[in-house]
Design an enzyme around this catalytic site. Structure first.
Site, short mmCIF file in Angstrom:
data_model
loop_
_atom_site.label_atom_id
_atom_site.label_comp_id
_atom_site.label_asym_id
_atom_site.label_seq_id
_atom_site.Cartn_x
_atom_site.Cartn_y
_atom_site.Cartn_z
N THR A 255 0.84 -1.20 0.00
CA THR A 255 0.00 0.00 0.00
C THR A 255 0.88 1.25 0.00
O THR A 255 2.09 1.18 0.23
CB THR A 255 -0.92 0.04 1.24
OG1 THR A 255 -0.13 0.34 2.38
CG2 THR A 255 -1.66 -1.26 1.45
N CYS A 256 0.22 2.42 -0.18
CA CYS A 256 1.02 3.64 -0.27
C CYS A 256 1.26 4.26 1.11
O CYS A 256 1.80 5.35 1.21
CB CYS A 256 0.34 4.64 -1.19
SG CYS A 256 -1.34 4.96 -0.71
N ASP A 257 0.88 3.57 2.17
CA ASP A 257 1.03 4.11 3.51
C ASP A 257 2.41 3.76 4.07
O ASP A 257 2.84 2.61 4.02
CB ASP A 257 -0.07 3.47 4.39
CG ASP A 257 -0.18 4.15 5.73
OD1 ASP A 257 0.82 4.76 6.17
OD2 ASP A 257 -1.25 4.08 6.33
N ALA A 258 3.09 4.77 4.62
CA ALA A 258 4.45 4.55 5.12
C ALA A 258 4.48 3.62 6.33
O ALA A 258 5.52 3.01 6.62
CB ALA A 258 5.10 5.87 5.47
N ASN B 250 -6.35 0.04 -0.25
CA ASN B 250 -5.60 0.31 -1.49
C ASN B 250 -5.80 -0.75 -2.57
O ASN B 250 -5.03 -0.83 -3.52
CB ASN B 250 -4.09 0.38 -1.20
CG ASN B 250 -3.53 1.78 -1.27
OD1 ASN B 250 -2.32 1.95 -1.37
ND2 ASN B 250 -4.36 2.78 -1.21
#
Ligand SMILES: Cc1ncc(COP(=O)(O)O)c(C=O)c1O
Length: 413
Positions: free
Chosen positions: A323-326, A363
Site C-alpha cells: 500500500t502507499c502508507d508509510a 488500497n
C-alpha cells in the site's frame, strides 16, 4: 483446496501473482488432538485467531465441539461450518441486538460480561432468560505475556465480588469466571496465579463457580521466543484448579486461539522491488502482516526461488507492504540470502494465528489465495518440526568489527 508438495513446487508451477496462505491442515489436527488429550476440561477454539472455514472444519473433525465467538459474523461462520458446535459469546461488550440474535436465532446460551451494565443488557435482550450461562471476566496480571491484553476488559479484584454475586443470582444455570493472561504467555505459572486470584474473588463474593475458564494465551514458537513445553501449562492449570475453592462438578474450560493454529499456516509473498536492505512485498501491514508491522512481532522468513537456492550468506532485511502508507513497514529483521531480488518469493512462517484474520482491502490489496502444502511448519510445539527457530548471528556487525581499521598506537621505543 489445491495441494502442492512444497511451497517451491507452487512457485515453480504457478509463480503466483497474489500472496498465498500456505495451509498445513495436519498441524491443526495435531494441535487440537493434543489439547483434547492433555487439557483436563473443555477446549473452545477462539475463532478470532483464524476464522478460515478450513480451520473450523479441521477443528470440528478433530473433535473440538465448542467455539469462543466474539461477533454475529463469527457466530454465523461457526453455524455454517460446524453446525453441531456449542458457541460461547465471550466478548464482554455486545450490542443488545447481537445478544438477542445470538440467543434467539443461534441458540447461544453462554455470555461473558465484566460490568453490571452488561449483565442488565444480557438479561433484557434475552427477555430475562432463565437458562443463561453467565461468565464473569476478571482482570488479571498479564506480565508473563508477549502480547498483553490488559486494560480493555475484565472486572478488577475490588469490584469482582459484587458482580459475581449479581451473576450468580441472575441465572439458574451456570455461573463462571474467565480471564485472559495475555497472548503468547511465556510463563505457565501465570495461569496458576490468575486462578488463585479468581478463587479469592469467589470466596470474597461467597459464591461457587460452575465454570472456570482459563482463556487463551497458550504460546507458539517465534524467533527469539521459545516457550516452555505446553504440558507445563496444562500441569500448572491442573495445580491451580486443585487449589481453587470450587465444587466437585465445576467445569474447567480454555479458549486457545494462537496455539491451535499458529503453525498451521504461513504466507507466500513476492518481492516486487529491492531497495538496498528493504524488500517491497505484495503483502504487508494491511494484509496478513499486521502483527509484524504494528507489534514488531518476529516471524521467521525463508526465500523461495524457482531457479534454485540463493546465496548461503544471510543478511538482515526489512519489508515494506504494497500500500502507499508509510506505516506499511515490517522492520524485522528478516534474515534472507544476500542476493535476494525482485521476482524471488519469501515464505513468512508461523502466521496461522492473527495472519489472514487481520486482512483488509486497503488500497485494493489484501486478496490472498489459499493452497495446502505437505511440508512441515518452520517450528512446532507438537513435534512436527524443531521447537525453536535459530536467530542468525549478526554477521554484518562481525564483518564491520573485523574490517574496522586498527587504531594506530605509536609504539614507544
Ligand atoms: C476472550 C478471548 N479468548 C481467547 C483468546 C485467544 O487468545 P490466544 O490467541 O492468545 O490463545 C482471545 C484473544 O484475544 C480472547 O480475547
Amino acid at each position: 483446496m489445491h495441494t502442492f508438495h512444497t511451497p517451491l513446487d507452487l512457485v515453480r508451477e504457478r509463480s503466483p501473482e497474489r500472496p498465498v496462505a500456505l495451509v498445513r491442515q495436519g498441524a491443526v489436527d495435531l494441535a487440537a488432538r493434543w489439547f483434547r488429550k492433555t487439557f483436563s476440561g473443555e477446549v473452545l477454539y477462539a475463532v478470532k485467531a483464524n476464522p478460515s472455514p478450513w480451520v473450523i472444519h479441521a477443528l470440528a473433525d478433530a473433535g473440538i465441539g465448542a467455539f469462543d465467538v466474539a461477533s454475529i459474523p463469527e457466530i454465523e461462520l461457526v453455524a455454517e461450518h460446524a453446525p453441531d458446535a456449542r458457541m460461547a459469546f465471550m466478548h464482554p461488550v455486545k450490542s443488545r441486538d447481537a445478544i438477542a440474535r445470538a440467543y434467539f436465532d443461534h441458540g447461544v446460551r453462554t455470555f461473558a460480561l465484566d460490568t453490571h451494565e452488561e449483565l442488565t443488557k444480557i438479561l433484557d435482550a434475552t427477555g430475562g432468560a432463565a437458562d443463561l450461562n453467565l461468565i464473569v471476566r476478571l482482570a488479571v496480571e498479564t506480565s508473563g505475556a508477549a502480547y498483553s491484553l490488559a486494560g480493555k476488559f475484565g472486572v478488577s479484584a475490588l469490584d469482582a465480588p459484587s458482580l459475581l454475586l449479581a451473576a450468580r443470582r441472575a441465572t439458574q444455570d451456570l455461573m463462571g469466571v474467565s480471564f485472559h493472561v495475555g497472548s503468547q504467555c511465556m510463563r505457565p505459572s501465570a495461569y496458576q496465579a490468575a486462578m488463585a486470584q479468581a478463587s479469592r474473588s469467589l470466596v470474597r463474593a461467597g459464591v461457587f463457580a460452575d465454570v472456570v475458564d482459563v482463556g487463551g494465551g497458550f504460546p507458539s514458537v517465534y524467533p527469539g521466543m521459545v516457550p516452555p513445553d505446553l504440558a507445563e501449562y496444562t500441569a500448572a492449570i491442573d495445580r491451580g484448579f486443585a487449589e481453587m475453592m470450587v465444587h466437585e462438578t465445576t467445569e474447567l474450560w480454555c479458549e486457545p486461539g494462537r496455539a491451535l493454529v499458529a503453525e498451521a499456516s504461513s504466507l507466500l509473498t513476492r518481492v516486487d522491488l529491492r531497495k538496498g536492505d528493504a524488500l517491497y512485498l505484495n503483502d504487508g501491514a494491511y494484509g496478513s502482516l499486521f502483527d509484524a508491522a504494528h507489534s514488531k512481532w518476529p516471524f521467521p522468513a525463508k526465500m523461495i526461488r524457482a531457479a534454485g537456492d540463493g546465496s548461503s550468506v544471510l543478511k538482515p532485511f526489512s519489508f515494506y507492504g504494497p500500500t502507499c502508507d508509510a506505516i506499511d513497514h515490517m522492520p524485522g529483521p528478516y534474515w534472507l540470502p544476500e542476493d535476494i531480488c525482485e521476482g524471488d518469493f519469501v515464505e513468512i512462517g508461523m502466521l496461522g494465528a492473527y495472519g489472514v484474520a487481520m486482512n483488509t482491502r486497503f488500497n485494493g490489496y489484501g486478496a490472498v489465495d489459499t493452497v495446502a502444502v505437505e511440508d512441515a511448519p518452520m517450528a512446532s510445539m507438537y513435534g512436527l518440526a524443531p521447537r525453536s527457530i535459530p536467530t542468525p548471528r549478526n554477521d554484518n556487525e562481525t564483518v564491520i568489527k573485523l574490517s574496522r581499521p586498527r587504531s594506530k598506537k605509536r609504539r614507544r621505543r
